[in-house]
Write an enzyme that holds these catalytic residues in place. Structure first.
Site, PDB file in Angstrom:
ATOM      1  N   CYS A 172       0.781  -1.328  -0.001  1.00  0.00           N
ATOM      2  CA  CYS A 172       0.111   0.019  -0.051  1.00  0.00           C
ATOM      3  C   CYS A 172       0.904   1.124  -0.072  1.00  0.00           C
ATOM      4  O   CYS A 172       0.530   2.193  -0.951  1.00  0.00           O
ATOM      5  CB  CYS A 172      -1.071   0.052   1.128  1.00  0.00           C
ATOM      6  SG  CYS A 172      -0.122  -0.130   2.803  1.00  0.00           S
ATOM      7  N   ARG A 212       0.824   4.206  -2.776  1.00  0.00           N
ATOM      8  CA  ARG A 212       0.165   5.470  -2.686  1.00  0.00           C
ATOM      9  C   ARG A 212       1.020   6.586  -2.966  1.00  0.00           C
ATOM     10  O   ARG A 212       1.020   7.689  -3.605  1.00  0.00           O
ATOM     11  CB  ARG A 212      -0.395   5.566  -1.271  1.00  0.00           C
ATOM     12  CG  ARG A 212      -1.692   4.670  -0.953  1.00  0.00           C
ATOM     13  CD  ARG A 212      -1.922   4.174   0.561  1.00  0.00           C
ATOM     14  NE  ARG A 212      -3.033   3.138   0.437  1.00  0.00           N
ATOM     15  CZ  ARG A 212      -4.065   3.247   0.660  1.00  0.00           C
ATOM     16  NH1 ARG A 212      -4.550   4.415   0.830  1.00  0.00           N
ATOM     17  NH2 ARG A 212      -4.692   1.898   0.684  1.00  0.00           N
ATOM     18  N   LYS A 261      -7.552   6.577   4.453  1.00  0.00           N
ATOM     19  CA  LYS A 261      -6.327   6.344   4.718  1.00  0.00           C
ATOM     20  C   LYS A 261      -5.255   6.729   3.967  1.00  0.00           C
ATOM     21  O   LYS A 261      -5.356   7.174   2.834  1.00  0.00           O
ATOM     22  CB  LYS A 261      -6.346   4.492   4.372  1.00  0.00           C
ATOM     23  CG  LYS A 261      -5.015   4.089   4.834  1.00  0.00           C
ATOM     24  CD  LYS A 261      -5.012   2.538   4.298  1.00  0.00           C
ATOM     25  CE  LYS A 261      -3.555   2.234   4.248  1.00  0.00           C
ATOM     26  NZ  LYS A 261      -3.649   0.484   3.912  1.00  0.00           N
ATOM     27  N   HIS A 278      -1.264   6.759   5.437  1.00  0.00           N
ATOM     28  CA  HIS A 278      -0.102   5.778   5.374  1.00  0.00           C
ATOM     29  C   HIS A 278       1.001   6.310   4.645  1.00  0.00           C
ATOM     30  O   HIS A 278       1.671   5.354   4.148  1.00  0.00           O
ATOM     31  CB  HIS A 278      -0.692   4.465   4.923  1.00  0.00           C
ATOM     32  CG  HIS A 278       0.016   3.386   5.631  1.00  0.00           C
ATOM     33  ND1 HIS A 278       0.495   1.980   5.094  1.00  0.00           N
ATOM     34  CD2 HIS A 278       0.584   3.244   6.986  1.00  0.00           C
ATOM     35  CE1 HIS A 278       0.988   1.398   6.008  1.00  0.00           C
ATOM     36  NE2 HIS A 278       1.350   2.096   6.885  1.00  0.00           N
TER      37      HIS A 278
END
Length: 602
Positions: free
Chosen positions: A90, A94, A152, A154
């Site tokens: 992830c 991202r 989200k 992160h």
């Protein structure tokens, strides 16, 4: 008392380490109105929607079982990409999505949970967007766009690293790999809380909510802070769906009763057949089955099969609930008169999630202390720590091989839908495209100019393709590499070399022709040694260009997770140890006093 505290320390640590290892391995449902394609000379609004751990075929438009009418309409009225790839994890994905740079150049070589401590100060591994790198939000904001974010994050912690420090005017951000969808609480022992921030400041969340609805509510509320048409906007909506914990309102999950009772082998085969019919898999192309350690559906007893099938019913319901939230966002834009001039992008950060956080030593204790259970009754509702596990993850990864964490196709081939003004409707685009292509595409839509003092983007704009062009964005001799914690791949023309690390892989390189074998079933390394040699040289050049740092000797994701989890828990364990010493000291003093009162001598 001391024995109880010691037991508690052991239990908490065992649960934290085990769960860290495990991460490797409301309303009535309805269809919503969808936008009609439109063209405009004005700069468009942009809505970037990112799902978490959504497999290639999970959405209805790609042949999935879940009902996703709003997104499916966007797909029909825009372009569907069938050769789009991303990274296997992830944070790197991202970073690339929001910057257009390779993850190492952007600052996110891997994820924090598996990063060796000695690499944390290395360029590209500080796991936040590097100061000299511009995000898409910063580029569009410089052109007069309002920039909004919900979901989200992160991508860094603390001042300057959260969305408010990366170009977003308004944001509601979860600064963690995941969290519960019904309440503000952590989903695994690696975290002590669910760290939500609004515009960079810690925020108290509602006592009860459902994440997909909450995020769209906040996004639409922030949209309404300015009148329609004053300025174009860029909105980044990062769903928690379908990351662990897999949770959904029963009204959605119940709509799939019995749909998955045939088991994971039946589901994978059905998806393979639909993949052929939809052109996601060439006629006659082979596919791999399940990993050697996968359980047979028939080996489960009736109770195990029922809870496993229900977990997938909730999974499908979670996708439908997110789609319904997208429909509410569409209606909001329609009511504001901004729908016809809005570009939508829908995609996923990586492939399906195989982890089982429940069946780990001492995890039951952590779950009880945090208000979680895993049982058929209420599965996916508040207080339920639901997951789909490795077998379902391999099933939904069809027609790809493996799943999240790995650079095989099941881990990195993902859906991508782009719809709106400037996009010819009904396009199916099969050529190789990559996550770094999204930012330059949207920057071009928004009229963002190149900034000489910022690193140039690695990706290529897809704007010409979306407008009806047929020239591929990459030629047959253009090499495209990726790497995350040793899991690596390089694409060149129709070919791909891939290296999957343990436990499923062996760390060796393999060569495939994806044009005829997207299932990665026939290794051509021996048949075409010169091609393999050339592509390995291309990969080595890629590593040098982006700054891949070699992993320490003996590194495995599992060992590093355990070590990082222990380090993460050390402040808490030191506090408990101090309390334990005080208790033991007090107990010893009381025993000494008791002996003196009885006339004894120490």
């Amino acid at each position: 008392m001391p024995d109880t505290i010691l037991s508690r320390i052991r239990t908490l640590w065992a649960g934290a380490a085990a769960c860290a290892l495990a991460i490797l391995g409301p309303g009535t449902p309805r269809a919503e109105a969808a936008p009609a394609p439109a063209s405009s000379t004005a700069r468009p609004n942009i809505v970037l929607i990112l799902f978490d751990d959504l497999a290639l075929m999970d959405l209805g438009a790609y042949g999935g079982e879940a009902r996703s009418p709003n997104i499916d309409r966007l797909a029909r009225q825009g372009a569907m990409f069938t050769g789009y790839h991303t990274s296997p994890l992830c944070t790197p994905s991202r970073a690339m999505l929001l910057t257009g740079l390779d993850n190492h150049r952007a600052g996110a070589g891997t994820i924090e949970e598996i990063l060796p401590p000695q690499m944390r100060t290395q360029p590209g591994y500080r796991l936040r967007i590097e100061p000299e790198v511009l995000t898409l939000a910063e580029r569009l904001k410089a052109e007069g766009y309002r920039t909004l974010m919900a979901g989200k994050w992160h991508l860094g912690h603390g001042p300057g690293e959260l969305p408010d420090g990366q170009g977003f005017d308004r944001s509601l951000a979860l600064d963690a790999s995941g969290a519960d969808n019904w309440a503000a609480k952590p989903y695994m022992p690696y975290y002590t809380k669910a760290p939500w921030f609004e515009d960079g400041r810690p925020v108290r969340m509602p006592k009860h909510f459902y994440s997909s609805d909450l995020l769209v509510d906040r996004l639409t509320r922030n949209l309404d802070e300015a009148p329609p048409g004053r300025a174009p906007f860029f909105a980044y909506l990062a769903f928690q769906a379908v990351h662990i914990p897999v949770q959904a309102p029963a009204a959605y999950a119940d709509g799939y009763r019995g749909r998955f009772d045939g088991g994971w082998a039946q589901l994978r085969q059905a998806r393979v057949e639909r993949a052929r019919a939809l052109g996601l898999l060439p006629a006659g192309a082979a596919v791999d089955g399940f990993s050697p350690n996968a359980r047979r559906w028939e080996s489960l007893d009736a109770g195990e099969r029922r809870i496993a099938a229900r977990s997938m019913e909730v999974y499908a319901g979670m996708i439908e609930a997110a789609d319904a939230a997208v429909g509410r966002l569409i209606r909001k834009l329609e009511a504001r008169g901004e729908l016809a001039n809005t570009v939508f992008v829908i995609t996923s950060d990586n492939g399906s999630e195989p982890s089982d956080p429940v069946h780990q030593p001492s995890m039951n204790v952590w779950m009880r202390t945090h208000g979680y259970a895993w049982r058929l009754e209420g599965l996916g509702g508040p207080g339920s720590l639901n997951f789909i596990g490795p077998e379902w993850a391999e099933a939904v990864a069809a027609p790809g091989r493996r799943y999240k964490f790995y650079a095989s196709e099941g881990g990195i081939r993902a859906p991508l839908i782009i719809s709106g003004p400037g996009v010819v409707p009904g396009r199916r685009i099969a050529g190789l495209t990559f996550v770094t292509d999204v930012a330059p595409t949207l920057a071009e839509f928004g009229g963002a100019r190149a900034t000489p003092e910022a690193p140039a983007m690695d990706g290529h704009s897809l704007r010409a393709l979306l407008g009806g062009g047929t020239q591929p964005v990459r030629g047959p001799n253009d090499a495209l590499g990726l790497e995350v914690s040793g899991n690596s791949a390089l694409f060149k023309g129709d070919y791909k070399i891939v290296r999957d690390m343990p436990p499923l892989g062996d760390g060796g390189w393999r060569l495939y022709n994806l044009a005829v074998d997207p299932g990665e079933t026939r290794d051509l390394s021996n048949a075409e040694p010169e091609r393999l040699k050339t592509m390995l040289a291309d990969y080595a050049a890629y590593e040098r260009r982006v700054g891949v740092v070699p992993l320490p000797a003996g590194y495995t994701m599992q060992k590093q997770l355990a070590a990082n989890a222990l380090a993460r828990q050390m402040p808490f364990l030191a506090t408990v140890a101090g309390v334990l010493l005080l208790v033991l000291g007090g107990a010893g003093f009381l025993a000494w006093r008791a002996l003196r009162r009885r006339g004894g001598r120490v």
